[in-house]
Design a protein around this motif. Structure first.
Motif, PDB file in Angstrom:
ATOM      1  N   TYR A 187      33.984 -49.464  -5.148  1.00  0.00           N
ATOM      2  CA  TYR A 187      35.125 -49.072  -5.978  1.00  0.00           C
ATOM      3  C   TYR A 187      35.744 -47.775  -5.455  1.00  0.00           C
ATOM      4  O   TYR A 187      36.961 -47.676  -5.287  1.00  0.00           O
ATOM      5  CB  TYR A 187      34.685 -48.904  -7.432  1.00  0.00           C
ATOM      6  N   PHE A 237      34.750 -45.115 -13.450  1.00  0.00           N
ATOM      7  CA  PHE A 237      34.165 -46.421 -13.138  1.00  0.00           C
ATOM      8  C   PHE A 237      33.292 -46.894 -14.296  1.00  0.00           C
ATOM      9  O   PHE A 237      32.438 -46.164 -14.790  1.00  0.00           O
ATOM     10  CB  PHE A 237      33.332 -46.327 -11.856  1.00  0.00           C
ATOM     11  N   LEU A 248      29.696 -49.250  -7.430  1.00  0.00           N
ATOM     12  CA  LEU A 248      30.390 -47.961  -7.492  1.00  0.00           C
ATOM     13  C   LEU A 248      30.960 -47.547  -6.144  1.00  0.00           C
ATOM     14  O   LEU A 248      32.128 -47.174  -6.043  1.00  0.00           O
ATOM     15  CB  LEU A 248      29.467 -46.872  -8.035  1.00  0.00           C
ATOM     16  N   LEU A 262      36.720 -40.604  -9.767  1.00  0.00           N
ATOM     17  CA  LEU A 262      36.516 -42.045  -9.605  1.00  0.00           C
ATOM     18  C   LEU A 262      35.162 -42.487 -10.156  1.00  0.00           C
ATOM     19  O   LEU A 262      35.048 -43.563 -10.746  1.00  0.00           O
ATOM     20  CB  LEU A 262      36.666 -42.433  -8.136  1.00  0.00           C
ATOM     21  N   THR A 263      34.148 -41.665  -9.991  1.00  0.00           N
ATOM     22  CA  THR A 263      32.821 -41.978 -10.531  1.00  0.00           C
ATOM     23  C   THR A 263      32.861 -41.985 -12.055  1.00  0.00           C
ATOM     24  O   THR A 263      32.290 -42.869 -12.692  1.00  0.00           O
ATOM     25  CB  THR A 263      31.779 -40.954 -10.028  1.00  0.00           C
ATOM     26  N   GLU A 310      39.570 -47.343  -3.896  1.00  0.00           N
ATOM     27  CA  GLU A 310      40.537 -46.419  -4.488  1.00  0.00           C
ATOM     28  C   GLU A 310      40.990 -45.366  -3.482  1.00  0.00           C
ATOM     29  O   GLU A 310      42.170 -45.018  -3.428  1.00  0.00           O
ATOM     30  CB  GLU A 310      39.962 -45.762  -5.742  1.00  0.00           C
TER      31      GLU A 310
END
Length: 158
Positions: free
Chosen positions: A92, A82, A89, A78-79, A96
């Motif tokens: 987000y 992004f 961050l 995910l990082t 997710e």
């Protein structure tokens, strides 16, 4: 042989998951853990119409370490994906993970995995059930706002 994904999808918590919306995600996660070495944990989601394995943990001496690995790998994915303002961050990642499903190949014998998943932002868990401590695991889910589904089929691969 391990030939079926689940016998039924039974919601066992106060918090519900819409199985009609999440069924394909759940089935993908079950297919993943059924083919990953135990103690297998998979974190899966659907994004832009595609189902994705965000992270997995496997082959560990206990399920808690596998859960930690899967959550860490999901965070890394995910990082990496992004592309917004860094100040957004964490929001987000949380969003997710809130929409992802954590799937286990075997039952959770203790609530520690549930607590770790909740702390990370997971809101939906799928597992076979069948532990003598199922009631305490379900209680932890109810207290932490997590939905849990029992599949009644164990996928323990060695």
């Amino acid at each position: 042989t391990d030939s079926m994904l689940y016998s039924k999808l039974e919601t066992v918590t106060e918090h519900k998951i819409q199985t009609n919306i999440y069924q394909k995600i759940i089935e993908f996660g079950l297919t993943a853990v059924k083919n990953i070495k135990s103690n297998a944990i998979a974190i899966v989601r659907q994004k832009y119409g595609h189902i994705q394995l965000l992270g997995s943990g496997s082959g560990q001496p206990n399920r808690l370490i596998s859960t930690e690995l899967a959550l860490s790998k999901a965070r890394n994915v995910l990082t990496t994906e992004f592309d917004g303002d860094l100040s957004e961050l964490e929001a987000y990642i949380l969003t997710e993970k809130n929409n992802a499903v954590l799937v286990s190949d075997a039952f959770f014998p203790f609530a520690d995995n549930i607590e770790l998943a909740a702390k990370s932002g997971i809101k939906h868990i799928v597992q076979p059930g069948g532990s003598i401590r199922d009631k305490s695991v379900i209680k932890a889910c109810n207290q932490l706002g997590i939905s849990m589904i029992f599949t009644h089929v164990r996928h323990f691969r060695h």
